[in-house]
Design a protein around this motif. Sequence first.
Motif: not given
Length: 161
Positions: A15-40
Amino acid sequence: MARYNLWQNQNLVAAAEALSPAARAEERGAFFGSIAGTFSHLLWADLAWMSRFEAGEAPACGVTGSAALFADWEAFKAQRAETDARILAWAHALGVAELASDLAWYSGTLGRDVTRALGLCVAHFFNHQTHHRGQIHAMLTAAGARPGDTDLFVMPEDVGR
């Protein structure tokens, strides 16, 4: 739960592959910030726990650096797949008697030695994955991605076999 882990990581990464790298890295207010940060962070935690379960090498950073540890998406995906295969093999070999034994390790987060029942640690391991995948799922959905099913009872029988 190891099979479910594999299935859901594949689901969310696809599902994340459908997003741009910028969208995966965008700060979203989660504890680890972004989708990419939470995956990491989730991959970091899986590697940390597997190092305890298998008496191997732990990730080079602590929890505070975990969101940035796997910043390269392609390298992350390769390490995620390798780690999921490792978790699956470890879980298949785990015996019931082992779950009653104790696991001892030094917790960098707590700053002290810890001893807990292995069964409790394994339950925490899989619960932690589910917790953070829920966060990732919510962020993906808010970003317009559409992850697949997450219900355990609809997991295909051939996953991880």
